[in-house]
Design a protein around this motif. Structure first.
Motif, mmCIF file in Angstrom:
data_model
loop_
_atom_site.group_PDB
_atom_site.id
_atom_site.type_symbol
_atom_site.label_atom_id
_atom_site.label_comp_id
_atom_site.label_asym_id
_atom_site.label_seq_id
_atom_site.Cartn_x
_atom_site.Cartn_y
_atom_site.Cartn_z
ATOM 1 N N PRO A 121 0.834 -1.201 0.000
ATOM 2 C CA PRO A 121 0.000 0.000 0.000
ATOM 3 C C PRO A 121 0.872 1.256 0.000
ATOM 4 C CG PRO A 121 -0.667 -1.510 1.747
ATOM 5 C CD PRO A 121 0.633 -2.006 1.218
ATOM 6 N N THR A 122 0.393 2.307 -0.644
ATOM 7 C CA THR A 122 1.068 3.596 -0.586
ATOM 8 C C THR A 122 0.088 4.633 -0.065
ATOM 9 O OG1 THR A 122 2.210 5.286 -1.888
ATOM 10 C CG2 THR A 122 0.541 4.034 -3.046
ATOM 11 N N PRO A 123 0.505 5.607 0.784
ATOM 12 C CA PRO A 123 1.868 5.985 1.158
ATOM 13 C C PRO A 123 2.610 4.875 1.927
ATOM 14 C CG PRO A 123 0.268 7.662 1.874
ATOM 15 C CD PRO A 123 -0.498 6.491 1.415
ATOM 16 N N TYR A 124 3.924 4.779 1.684
ATOM 17 C CA TYR A 124 4.729 3.725 2.303
ATOM 18 C C TYR A 124 6.060 4.304 2.783
ATOM 19 C CZ TYR A 124 6.905 3.992 -2.292
ATOM 20 O OH TYR A 124 7.523 4.453 -3.420
ATOM 21 N N GLU A 141 2.467 -0.464 -6.432
ATOM 22 C CA GLU A 141 1.932 0.395 -5.375
ATOM 23 C C GLU A 141 0.405 0.340 -5.387
ATOM 24 O OE1 GLU A 141 3.619 4.298 -5.737
ATOM 25 O OE2 GLU A 141 5.663 3.502 -5.830
ATOM 26 N N PRO A 143 -2.656 2.267 -4.207
ATOM 27 C CA PRO A 143 -2.932 3.607 -3.689
ATOM 28 C C PRO A 143 -3.997 3.622 -2.591
ATOM 29 C CG PRO A 143 -3.254 3.485 -6.078
ATOM 30 C CD PRO A 143 -3.078 2.093 -5.604
ATOM 31 N N CYS A 144 -3.650 4.204 -1.464
ATOM 32 C CA CYS A 144 -4.585 4.318 -0.344
ATOM 33 C C CYS A 144 -4.650 5.796 0.059
ATOM 34 C CB CYS A 144 -4.116 3.470 0.835
ATOM 35 S SG CYS A 144 -3.938 1.732 0.427
ATOM 36 N N PRO A 145 -5.399 6.600 -0.700
ATOM 37 C CA PRO A 145 -5.427 8.044 -0.446
ATOM 38 C C PRO A 145 -6.214 8.390 0.807
ATOM 39 C CG PRO A 145 -6.927 7.457 -2.226
ATOM 40 C CD PRO A 145 -6.228 6.189 -1.840
ATOM 41 N N TYR A 150 -6.363 6.285 4.188
ATOM 42 C CA TYR A 150 -5.025 5.692 3.977
ATOM 43 C C TYR A 150 -5.025 4.173 4.149
ATOM 44 C CZ TYR A 150 -3.701 10.588 4.442
ATOM 45 O OH TYR A 150 -3.617 11.936 4.306
ATOM 46 N N GLN A 156 -9.844 -3.929 -3.087
ATOM 47 C CA GLN A 156 -8.659 -3.424 -3.784
ATOM 48 C C GLN A 156 -7.542 -4.476 -3.747
ATOM 49 O OE1 GLN A 156 -7.343 0.042 -1.685
ATOM 50 N NE2 GLN A 156 -6.057 0.787 -3.363
ATOM 51 N N THR A 178 1.807 7.508 7.580
ATOM 52 C CA THR A 178 0.530 8.189 7.855
ATOM 53 C C THR A 178 0.095 8.088 9.319
ATOM 54 O OG1 THR A 178 -0.819 6.263 7.341
ATOM 55 C CG2 THR A 178 -0.296 7.742 5.509
#
Ligand SMILES: Cc1ncc(COP(=O)(O)O)c(C=O)c1O
Length: 213
Positions: A121-124, A141, A143-145, A150, A156, A178
């Motif tokens: 997952p990103t952010p990482y 990556e 994405p986990c906005p 997050y 997903q 995060t």
């Protein structure tokens, strides 16, 4: 001319350390800087930790220990796991190392061939991609906005595993950078997906597992 191994051409300086060094230099030059780079605790280990280290030194035999780590350390970790409800493990399931970064690198060397995919997952934490680069694996990556807090969702994860069949799925909880923490139910739901993909190794980086605030 002397040549380093090819993989060293893919090793990059840590982006986090670069920011930390820059902040230190700017501070030294008189600028008013608050550095959000490296997470440094604002307390030292308790006196009992220093005392245990002194006691261990005074009992040192000077002999080689096991490559897995001292039995007492392995047993202490087994107890830590049991206290969390993780039972059924023995010393044979454990190995210690000199820090999470080095252990993650060793795992990447052990699990990933060149061209294999590692999903996370990103952010990482920036090191994950750096390690993947060194071993010439592909980083996928996920994405986990902020709009999904997050967090990786089971749907997903399922879609990514089905489409890309990564050799490794790397998970970090609580998260750096995060600070996000999954609930037990959310972890269970992700685990329900992971069991459907027995060919995918799971690495869980739980380095901050009891640092909840
Ligand atoms: C998520 C995560 N994993 C691993 C590490 C590295 O830990 P160690 O200092 O034990 O190598 C860090 C350090 O910042 C981290 O944030």
């Amino acid at each position: 001319m002397l040549q380093l191994a090819g993989r060293m051409s893919r090793a990059k300086p840590s982006a986090i350390m670069a920011v930390a060094d820059k902040a230190k230099k700017l501070k030294a030059s008189g600028r008013d800087i608050i550095s959000f780079s490296i997470g440094v605790p604002n307390f030292l280990p308790g006196e009992h930790v220093y005392q245990a280290a002194r006691d261990a030194l005074s009992r040192d035999s000077g002999q080689y220990g096991s490559n897995r780590g001292a039995d007492a350390l392995l047993d202490a970790f087994l107890k830590h796991m049991q206290d969390l409800g993780l039972t059924g493990y023995t010393r044979a399931n454990l190995s210690t190392g000199i820090g999470a970064k080095h252990i993650l690198y060793n795992l990447a060397e052990a699990l990933l061939d060149e061209g294999d995919t590692i999903a996370f997952p990103t952010p990482y934490w920036t090191t994950y991609a750096d390690i993947a680069d060194i071993v010439n694996a592909r980083s996928l990556e996920l994405p986990c906005p902020a709009s999904q807090d997050y967090k990786l969702t089971p749907a997903q994860l399922d879609a990514a595993l089905a489409a890309h069949k990564p050799k490794v799925f790397l998970f970090n909880n609580p998260s750096n950078p995060t600070g996000m923490v999954y609930t037990k139910e959310e972890i269970s739901a992700l685990a329900d997906v992971l069991v459907k993909y027995p060919e995918t190794w799971i690495i869980t980086d739980d380095i901050y597992n009891r640092m909840l605030f």
